[in-house]
Design an enzyme around this catalytic site. Structure first.
Site, short mmCIF file in Angstrom:
data_model
loop_
_atom_site.label_atom_id
_atom_site.label_comp_id
_atom_site.label_asym_id
_atom_site.label_seq_id
_atom_site.Cartn_x
_atom_site.Cartn_y
_atom_site.Cartn_z
N ARG A 50 31.21 -21.27 6.69
CA ARG A 50 32.14 -20.14 6.68
C ARG A 50 32.65 -19.84 5.28
NH1 ARG A 50 34.56 -22.33 12.42
NH2 ARG A 50 32.96 -21.27 13.68
N TYR A 91 28.44 -13.46 12.35
CA TYR A 91 27.75 -14.75 12.33
C TYR A 91 28.60 -15.88 11.75
CZ TYR A 91 25.70 -13.33 7.66
OH TYR A 91 25.46 -12.90 6.38
N GLU A 92 28.17 -17.09 12.08
CA GLU A 92 28.89 -18.33 11.74
C GLU A 92 30.32 -18.32 12.26
OE1 GLU A 92 28.02 -20.26 8.02
OE2 GLU A 92 26.22 -19.01 7.78
N GLY A 93 30.47 -17.75 13.44
CA GLY A 93 31.77 -17.65 14.10
C GLY A 93 32.35 -16.27 13.93
#
Length: 379
Positions: A243, A362-364
């Site tokens: 992140r 993406y990535e949360g």
């Protein structure tokens, strides 16, 4: 409290900025159209030691830190969001978990060529029915003698079609839920592994985003990363660092859009005067500047905390949430400042707006980042 960069960090920023301007920016619009992975530039990045910035020289890295790495992703993304995420996925999602959880043998065999840029890395967690809910893994891994046999598929994998080394998560014991997920280092040449669907995307179009398919894929048991059942913990810790990389990408996209908007306002004339003389537009770029600088401080703080072994889960979530929102807002405002020209491919701001959207997903997703932040406040 010292907000100054070290000489080494200033050097990294200048080096990457020069590379971005001379090699990345000239082809950014073209590869957005053709969707051609910029392999030649990735090879140049390896020669400049960009592919292993935060890793020890013992394992082929540059011996830098995560602040320098975040700045590198930022500078690349300022001119090309695609190139920024190629570096981010490679470094944060593949090389980093090997660095954090790998054995000495795994680091020598896999981290070293990744850090040198001799090989490209990717990360396989997302599945058709396990996106935000990563605990819903369906891919399985069954120990059979000296090998694990993997079956299942992963989707939306950044660098998927070009990577040599993959971090892949699979269920070794479904009865244990998240405690039954394990992590594996998978080579593209392993029997039973193949690339499936290649995605056609709204933005970051020249990054290779694919499906990974495992059909009785044979993975040596020494390629288990960490211990059986530690996969979910490894995935979450990896995403904390990832992140920071995506926040840096979002920051770079926003900075690039602001730079383009300011330059356009200075040269474009309407009603007999420069756009830079119109107070309404002045206030727009002032707001954009504040957003970008606030995002930068959040990103650098998260990277600083990781470098100094301080907690960074929440810091990374704050950075990604705010930087992604900033990227989307600033790029949209940049298109507005350009007017009709901003909606055409004659200028890069429409591409930047398209690239920005994925940073909220993406990535949360942004909603997941809010869950992480709220959870820390209300525990």
């Amino acid at each position: 409290m010292n907000f100054s960069l070290t000489k080494e960090q200033e050097f990294v920023r200048q080096m990457v900025r020069e590379f971005a301007e001379t090699d990345v920016k000239p082809i950014a619009a073209e590869i957005d159209i053709t969707e051609e992975f910029p392999m030649e530039n990735v090879k140049k990045m390896a020669r400049y030691n960009m592919m292993g910035i935060p890793f020890s020289t013992e394992f082929g890295g540059a011996g830098g830190n995560n602040v320098s790495y975040a700045m590198a992703v930022e500078e690349l993304s300022r001119v090309c969001g695609t190139t920024g995420v190629i570096l981010s996925a490679h470094t944060s999602l593949c090389a980093s978990p090997i660095d954090m959880f790998g054995t000495q043998e795994q680091k020598v065999k896999y981290l070293t060529p990744l850090a040198k840029g001799e090989k490209i890395g990717a990360f396989g967690l997302t599945e058709p029915n396990a996106g935000t809910d990563a605990s819903g893994q369906q891919t399985t891994a069954v120990l059979d003698g000296d090998n694990y046999i993997l079956n299942g598929s992963k989707i939306f994998i950044t660098n998927g079609g070009v990577a040599d080394t993959f971090i892949v998560f699979a269920m070794t014991d479904k009865s244990k839920g998240t405690r039954g997920i394990s992590a594996f280092i998978v080579e593209k040449e392993f029997k039973g592994f193949s690339i499936g669907k290649v995605e056609e995307k709204l933005g970051i179009r020249a990054s290779s985003t694919t499906e990974l398919v495992f059909e009785d894929c044979i993975v040596p048991k020494e390629n288990l990363l960490g211990k059986e059942g530690q996969g979910f913990k490894i995935a979450m810790k990896t995403l904390d660092g990832g992140r920071i990389g995506i926040a840096a990408q979002a920051l770079g996209i926003a900075q690039g859009a602001l730079d383009e908007a300011v330059a356009y306002m200075k040269e474009r004339k309407q009603f007999g005067r420069s756009l830079s003389k119109f107070q309404g537009l002045q206030w727009m770029v002032a707001d954009m500047d504040v957003q970008v600088e606030a995002a930068r401080q959040l990103v650098y703080k998260a990277a600083y905390n990781k470098d100094n072994k301080l907690p960074y889960t929440v810091e990374a979530a704050r950075a990604k949430l705010f930087a992604a929102n900033t990227a989307m807002d600033v790029t949209t405002k940049a298109v507005q400042i350009f007017g009709g020209y901003g909606y055409t491919k004659d200028y890069p701001v429409e591409r930047m707006m398209r690239d920005a959207k994925i940073t909220e997903i993406y990535e949360g997703t942004s909603q997941v980042q809010k869950m992480v932040i709220a959870g820390s406040l209300l525990k």
